[in-house]
Write a protein that holds these residues in place. Structure first.
Motif, PDB file in Angstrom:
ATOM      1  N   TRP A   8       0.806  -1.131  -0.186  1.00  0.00           N
ATOM      2  CA  TRP A   8      -0.059  -0.020   0.027  1.00  0.00           C
ATOM      3  C   TRP A   8       0.758   1.375  -0.232  1.00  0.00           C
ATOM      4  O   TRP A   8       0.836   2.040  -0.893  1.00  0.00           O
ATOM      5  N   ALA A  12       0.529   3.546  -3.349  1.00  0.00           N
ATOM      6  CA  ALA A  12      -0.908   4.451  -3.138  1.00  0.00           C
ATOM      7  C   ALA A  12      -0.458   5.888  -3.458  1.00  0.00           C
ATOM      8  O   ALA A  12      -0.962   6.612  -4.269  1.00  0.00           O
ATOM      9  N   HIS A  16      -1.934   8.095  -6.624  1.00  0.00           N
ATOM     10  CA  HIS A  16      -2.679   9.231  -6.570  1.00  0.00           C
ATOM     11  C   HIS A  16      -1.991  10.225  -7.110  1.00  0.00           C
ATOM     12  O   HIS A  16      -2.772  11.103  -8.151  1.00  0.00           O
ATOM     13  N   GLU A  23      -9.774   8.864  -3.786  1.00  0.00           N
ATOM     14  CA  GLU A  23     -10.121   8.363  -2.613  1.00  0.00           C
ATOM     15  C   GLU A  23     -11.311   7.205  -2.793  1.00  0.00           C
ATOM     16  O   GLU A  23     -11.556   6.373  -1.985  1.00  0.00           O
ATOM     17  N   ARG A  26     -10.286   3.500  -3.363  1.00  0.00           N
ATOM     18  CA  ARG A  26      -9.372   3.019  -2.153  1.00  0.00           C
ATOM     19  C   ARG A  26      -9.691   1.628  -1.853  1.00  0.00           C
ATOM     20  O   ARG A  26      -8.657   0.872  -1.389  1.00  0.00           O
ATOM     21  N   ALA A  30      -6.797  -1.453  -1.865  1.00  0.00           N
ATOM     22  CA  ALA A  30      -6.793  -2.379  -0.646  1.00  0.00           C
ATOM     23  C   ALA A  30      -6.960  -3.808  -1.013  1.00  0.00           C
ATOM     24  O   ALA A  30      -6.399  -4.543  -0.270  1.00  0.00           O
TER      25      ALA A  30
END
Length: 116
Positions: A8, A12, A16, A23, A26, A30
């Motif tokens: 992660w 991430a 992003h 968001e 996510r 995950a």
């Protein structure tokens, strides 16, 4: 730190910053990271145990860790395609990262730079 959490942290920010995820995505990231963590764990267990086991009844069967590893690789592949994490899927994923001003956002300064 777990392999899922490490993955992660590795992905991430990049995804992003590139505008590949927001968001809203996510859960997809995950789920990918969780599958990655399970795959890493299964591969570690496979190094400690043989890929084929003999049952108490004498039958030979595949290690459950091999099935877990294979299933999580399949899940990872699906999420990798969705998130643009493979070379082929990267070309299909749109990003929202700004690549400079849009052609219709003319400020007039470009003229000075071009003709000077």
């Amino acid at each position: 730190m777990s392999a899922a959490k490490t993955e992660w942290k590795r992905l991430a920010r990049y995804l992003h910053d590139l505008g590949v995820i927001s968001e809203l995505d996510r859960a997809a990231l995950a789920a990918y990271c969780q599958a990655y963590g399970r795959w890493v764990e299964a591969e570690k267990k496979l190094k400690e145990t043989p890929p084929l086991l003999r049952t108490p009844a004498g039958y030979v069967q595949q290690s459950p860790w091999l099935a877990i590893s294979n299933k999580n690789v399949e899940l990872m592949h699906k999420f990798m395609s969705e998130l643009g994490l493979s070379p082929v899927s990267r070309g299909r994923v749109e990003t929202t990262r700004s690549m400079g001003p849009k052609p219709w956002e003319f400020t007039g300064q470009e003229d000075d730079e071009f003709f000077s």
